[in-house]
Design a protein around this motif. Structure first.
Motif, short mmCIF file in Angstrom:
data_model
loop_
_atom_site.label_atom_id
_atom_site.label_comp_id
_atom_site.label_asym_id
_atom_site.label_seq_id
_atom_site.Cartn_x
_atom_site.Cartn_y
_atom_site.Cartn_z
N SER A 351 0.83 -1.20 0.00
CA SER A 351 0.00 0.00 0.00
C SER A 351 0.87 1.26 0.00
CB SER A 351 -0.90 0.00 1.24
OG SER A 351 -1.62 1.20 1.31
N GLN A 352 0.63 2.13 -0.94
CA GLN A 352 1.34 3.41 -0.96
C GLN A 352 0.98 4.20 0.28
OE1 GLN A 352 2.10 7.28 -0.98
NE2 GLN A 352 -0.03 6.92 -1.55
N SER A 353 -0.32 4.45 0.46
CA SER A 353 -0.77 5.33 1.53
C SER A 353 -0.64 4.69 2.91
CB SER A 353 -2.23 5.69 1.31
OG SER A 353 -3.03 4.52 1.33
N THR A 356 -5.32 2.45 3.11
CA THR A 356 -6.44 1.92 2.33
C THR A 356 -7.27 1.00 3.22
OG1 THR A 356 -5.17 2.14 0.34
CG2 THR A 356 -7.02 0.61 0.25
N LYS A 489 -4.29 2.51 -15.75
CA LYS A 489 -3.83 3.90 -15.96
C LYS A 489 -4.66 4.54 -17.06
CE LYS A 489 -1.74 4.77 -13.15
NZ LYS A 489 -1.51 3.79 -12.17
N GLU A 492 -8.33 5.20 -15.83
CA GLU A 492 -8.58 6.12 -14.70
C GLU A 492 -8.30 7.59 -15.03
OE1 GLU A 492 -6.20 5.66 -11.13
OE2 GLU A 492 -4.52 4.92 -12.30
#
Ligand code: F6R
Length: 612
Positions: A351-353, A356, A489, A492
């Motif tokens: 997870s980047q953030s 999530t 990509k 979105e």
């Protein structure tokens, strides 16, 4: 990433620093701080976790802190969680040396040990405090002066840095040094400014000096003196900045997404260097021992969206290099499945953030079953980072564009290094192959640079895709995983209906959608699967598809099949995804720009999905 502002002049410094830091807010940060000198040797250091607003309120927007010389910083955590203690400025215990720092000091552990032996203690978990105390150590040991002790420290420090340092004995002066981390110095009306990025000082001056790598500058009111690493005085040209303020925040790029696409070589290198030293991976910082890696039998990779696509690619790499069995799961599904996880499993949450909601719930449900967990996370101190037993931090820095690019790429790197370390710990790889694969991973940044240097060709082709309604992405194995990301990509940010299929699945239904002019983008980097995918390409071509091929240099015959071919540099096929994804990111970016959409903030989407 982090932001730096410094000022010495005739006005009060704190309001200038807060104003400059506010201009750098777009970079993302988790804490902020300032240190102000009052012209004598008194210094006030104020720092706090959270938004700049918090610091602003604590200091009455700078008006409550008196002094005309100071340094300020907004921090994006890399070493140590976001907290007031870890926030900059950092100082030596007697406040002889106070500094702010951007970048990463790779050998900070080694330096910390050296300083500990000299009696230094450390309050924070940061690499910056180590740099500050190293400078203090040389200052006191040699008694030569600020430039000399900074140079001595620079010779010992490995990594990247932009440093702004204040010394108790030099109350109106700021000393700066840099390597691989940007910094500019501006002069106006007898006052001097320093900043990590143009927008912070654009309001005050457009005349700046660019301090070079391995250079040091001494800032006095309205005056700057530059030195090289041999401590010789050097002269530098004054440059006029012509950008408008908004362009400056994006570093000259039209959108954050394009800026972040271009940052990929650097952040990938940072992520590699965080665990690879002298050709060997060390997972000490990840807190995952070889013993634990040997005991694992089953790996689950759980994530959402692009992070899930990373999991798909990494699955192939782990399975190729080890005997482990790997399952990749969507977090939103995993959390509600009635799966019984075996004791000797490892659940990896990507997870980047780190926030999530579904990924966090999946992590908690794995923990409930008593299974070992590892987070591959970008945001330090985020919920997933805090709750997972082990954490591999990707060093992508703050990602502003909603559509991920650089975080995705660093997650892939983390996955490769994890696969390789599993193979090594479990004695499933020879030393030669291990060394060869590390060197292949090290070659990724330069190869991405090469692809980026040819982006105009992709831009030209993308302009032809602006009017299309549908796009299909196909590939096999790792190429399929990359197709999934390329397709996401495209949809979105360009709002073009797009689907990714495992190329072998086309015949089982999707091929009926192909008609004259349908765009099919085919990713073909895996030598063993090359012919199979090319025959799928021929099948869609004969039904009228407008065919794009993304393949490796050398596969020139692809030009006979596809209408447009993008070549990427050769690399071990296991890591080809890190290269083939770049043209797909660029393609979706240029199509979105061509359609006039808000690339960085696509409709209906949020950067961090904290609700189910
Ligand atoms: C797509 C994108 C999303 C995220 C997904 C997971 O460009 O960015 O699909 O990958 O929302 O987010 P994190 O990685 O923060 O858990």
């Amino acid at each position: 990433m982090c932001g730096i502002v410094g000022f010495t002049g005739n006005h009060q410094a704190a309001p200038v620093l807060l104003d400059g830091l506010a201009k750098l807010e777009y970079r993302g940060y988790d804490s902020a701080g300032i240190a102000i000198r009052d012209g004598k040797s008194n210094t006030e250091i104020i720092k706090e976790k959270g938004k700049l607003k918090v610091l602003g309120e604590m200091t009455d927007w700078g008006n409550a802190v008196r002094g005309c010389c100071g340094i300020g910083h907004t921090r994006w955590a890399t070493h140590g969680e976001p907290s007031a203690l870890n926030a900059h400025p950092h100082s030596s215990d007697d406040e002889n040396v106070i500094a702010v720092h951007n970048g990463i000091i790779e050998n900070y552990q080694e330096l910390k040990e050296k300083l500990s032996k000299q009696g230094y203690t450390f309050k924070s978990q940061t690499d910056t405090e180590v740099a500050v105390k190293l400078i203090d150590y040389y200052y006191k040991k040699y008694n030569e002066g600020p430039v000399d002790c900074i140079v001595r420290a620079m010779l010992r420090i490995r990594g990247s840095y932009a440093l702004c340092v204040m010394f108790k004995d030099y109350p109106d002066e700021i000393y700066t040094a840099r390597k691989d981390s940007p910094m500019i110095i501006g002069i106006a009306n007898g006052e001097t400014y320093v900043a990590s990025d143009v927008p912070a000082i654009l309001k005050y001056t457009r005349n700046v000096y660019y301090i070079g790598n391995h250079e040091i500058a001494r800032l006095e009111k309205g005056k700057v003196t530059f030195y090289n690493i041999d401590r010789e005085e050097i002269s530098k040209p004054l440059t006029e900045i012509k950008w408008d303020a908004e362009a400056a925040e994006k570093g000259g790029y039209e959108h954050f997404m394009l800026k972040e696409i271009h940052e990929q070589p650097k952040v990938i290198l940072d992520t590699i260097n965080s665990v690879v030293q002298n050709g060997q991976i060390s997972f000490e910082s990840v807190d995952l021992s070889d013993d634990v890696m040997r005991s694992i039998r089953q790996v689950y990779i759980v994530a959402c969206g692009s992070a899930y696509h990373v999991g798909m690619a990494v699955q192939y790499v782990i399975e190729e290099l080890t005997s482990l069995s790997v399952r990749v799961e969507l977090a939103s599904e995993f959390r509600y499945r009635k799966m019984s996880l075996q004791d000797n499993s490892l659940v990896i949450i990507i997870s980047q953030s780190g926030e999530t909601a579904d990924s966090l719930a999946a992590l908690r449900s794995a923990k409930k079953q008593g299974v070992r967990t590892l987070g591959i996370v970008n945001v330090v101190g985020s919920s997933i980072a805090r709750e997972a037993e082990s954490v591999f931090y990707t060093l992508a820095g703050p990602e502003i564009s909603v559509a991920t690019t650089k975080a995705y790429s660093t997650q892939l790197i983390a996955g490769y290094l994890l696969a390789l370390q599993f193979a090594k710990a479990r004695a499933e790889i020879t030393d030669e192959r291990y060394a060869q694969l590390i060197s292949e991973i090290n070659s990724i940044p330069a190869k991405i640079e090469k692809i980026l240097s040819d982006k105009e060709r992709i831009q030209w082709f993308s302009s032809k895709l602006v009017g299309i309604k549908d796009a299909f992405f196909i590939g096999r194995g790792i190429d399929y995983a990359i197709s999934l990301e390329g397709s996401l990509k495209m949809k979105e940010i360009s709002y073009i209906h797009s689907e990714a299929y495992a190329a072998g699945e086309l015949k089982h239904g999707p091929i009926s959608l192909i008609e004259d002019g349908t765009v099919v983008i085919s990713v073909v980097t895996q030598p063993e699967l090359y012919e199979k995918t090319v025959s799928n390409m021929v099948e869609v071509k004969s039904r009228g598809a407008n065919l794009v091929g993304v393949t490796t240099y050398g596969n020139y015959a692809m030009e006979d099949t596809a209408d447009f071919v993008i070549f990427v540099p050769k690399i071990d096929p296991l890591f080809a995804g890190s290269l083939s994804v770049i043209p797909l990111q660029l393609m979706s970016y240029y199509v979105s720009v061509g359609k006039g959409f808000d690339v960085d903030k696509p409709r209906n989407l949020a950067k961090s999905v904290t609700v189910e």
